[in-house]
Design an enzyme around this catalytic site. Sequence first.
Site, PDB file in Angstrom:
ATOM      1  CB  SER A  64     -39.476 -28.228 -44.828  1.00 14.11           C
ATOM      2  OG  SER A  64     -38.232 -29.209 -45.561  1.00 14.11           O
TER       3      SER A  64
HETATM    4  N1  SAH Z   1     -40.772 -28.222 -50.314  1.00 14.83           N
HETATM    5  C1  SAH Z   1     -40.577 -30.076 -49.529  1.00 14.83           C
HETATM    6  C2  SAH Z   1     -40.493 -30.704 -48.796  1.00 14.83           C
HETATM    7  C3  SAH Z   1     -40.524 -32.274 -49.557  1.00 14.83           C
HETATM    8  S1  SAH Z   1     -39.293 -32.787 -48.284  1.00 14.83           S
HETATM    9  C4  SAH Z   1     -42.502 -29.276 -49.260  1.00 14.83           C
HETATM   10  O1  SAH Z   1     -42.747 -28.035 -49.098  1.00 14.83           O
HETATM   11  O2  SAH Z   1     -43.358 -30.159 -48.369  1.00 14.83           O
HETATM   12  C5  SAH Z   1     -38.290 -33.173 -49.778  1.00 14.83           C
HETATM   13  C6  SAH Z   1     -39.461 -34.147 -51.312  1.00 14.83           C
HETATM   14  O3  SAH Z   1     -37.607 -34.555 -52.076  1.00 14.83           O
HETATM   15  C7  SAH Z   1     -40.063 -35.219 -51.512  1.00 14.83           C
HETATM   16  O4  SAH Z   1     -40.682 -34.638 -51.842  1.00 14.83           O
HETATM   17  C8  SAH Z   1     -38.834 -36.258 -52.064  1.00 14.83           C
HETATM   18  O5  SAH Z   1     -39.551 -36.880 -52.813  1.00 14.83           O
HETATM   19  C9  SAH Z   1     -38.286 -35.661 -53.007  1.00 14.83           C
HETATM   20  N2  SAH Z   1     -36.379 -35.854 -53.468  1.00 14.83           N
HETATM   21  C10 SAH Z   1     -36.385 -36.545 -52.941  1.00 14.83           C
HETATM   22  N3  SAH Z   1     -34.579 -36.757 -54.007  1.00 14.83           N
HETATM   23  C11 SAH Z   1     -35.380 -36.442 -55.052  1.00 14.83           C
HETATM   24  C12 SAH Z   1     -34.619 -36.180 -56.049  1.00 14.83           C
HETATM   25  N4  SAH Z   1     -33.608 -36.737 -56.795  1.00 14.83           N
HETATM   26  N5  SAH Z   1     -35.194 -35.020 -57.290  1.00 14.83           N
HETATM   27  C13 SAH Z   1     -36.371 -34.899 -56.835  1.00 14.83           C
HETATM   28  N6  SAH Z   1     -36.649 -34.606 -56.039  1.00 14.83           N
HETATM   29  C14 SAH Z   1     -36.379 -35.480 -55.310  1.00 14.83           C
END
Ligand code: SAH
Length: 213
Positions: A64
């Site tokens: 993000s």
């Molecule tokens: N907090 C992270 C943001 C990553 S983007 C950072 O700082 O890098 C969002 C993430 O949510 C992705 O890695 C994706 O794989 C995950 N995601 C999507 N659907 C999900 C679900 N149902 N359960 C757990 N994680 C999920």
Amino acid sequence: MKDTAKHQGLRNQLVSLLEQKGITDKNVLEAIKKIPRHLFLNSSFEDYAYQDKAFPIGAGQTISQPYTVAFQSQLLEVKKEHKILEIGTGSGYQTAVLCAMGAKVYTVERQIELFKKTSVLFRKLGIRPKYFASGDGYKGLELHAPYDSILVTAGAPIIPKPLMAQLKIGGRLVIPLGEDVQIMTLLIRKNETQFEKHEFGEFRFVPLLEDKN
Ligand code: SAH
């Protein structure tokens, strides 16, 4: 795996930018000052790591934007020892920010590939969430509920019911809601059945996906 004075300088500039953009929570700003974001990215992005931008982290996902991390973290009103559930660990950067704020972090990532990569990074950097597993965040994490706050870091089409159920009374759930564009939404649990809803404008996230297992 180096963190140099130059990186620290860039972080200080990033923190000033976040302050200009309206982030006021000192604990959030201090944590962002501390966490070496460049180490959460592929080394080819090292020179850009302190720009206020999202970047790809593999498996079609993104880290993000720092402003988004700061904004969500501020909405959580984190106190030391708060028990926080994060859905979507991804690169682990948001997890690291919450750990640096003294929270006990429980975090779940759906993509096995990212789970493995980020587990290695946490070990290398000495970042210790209380719990980290690969699994479906739609279900929350019943085992350790209830939580002082819950943070969803992917765009959710709906508010998953288990997340509401796993929140303490007085607890805060921060979730970007919507399909193409998301409205940053804060739910505060008033009692067993009532939640107060606040909305904070548009953000863009990769989607929260149903479990594929
Ligand atoms: N907090 C992270 C943001 C990553 S983007 C950072 O700082 O890098 C969002 C993430 O949510 C992705 O890695 C994706 O794989 C995950 N995601 C999507 N659907 C999900 C679900 N149902 N359960 C757990 N994680 C999920």
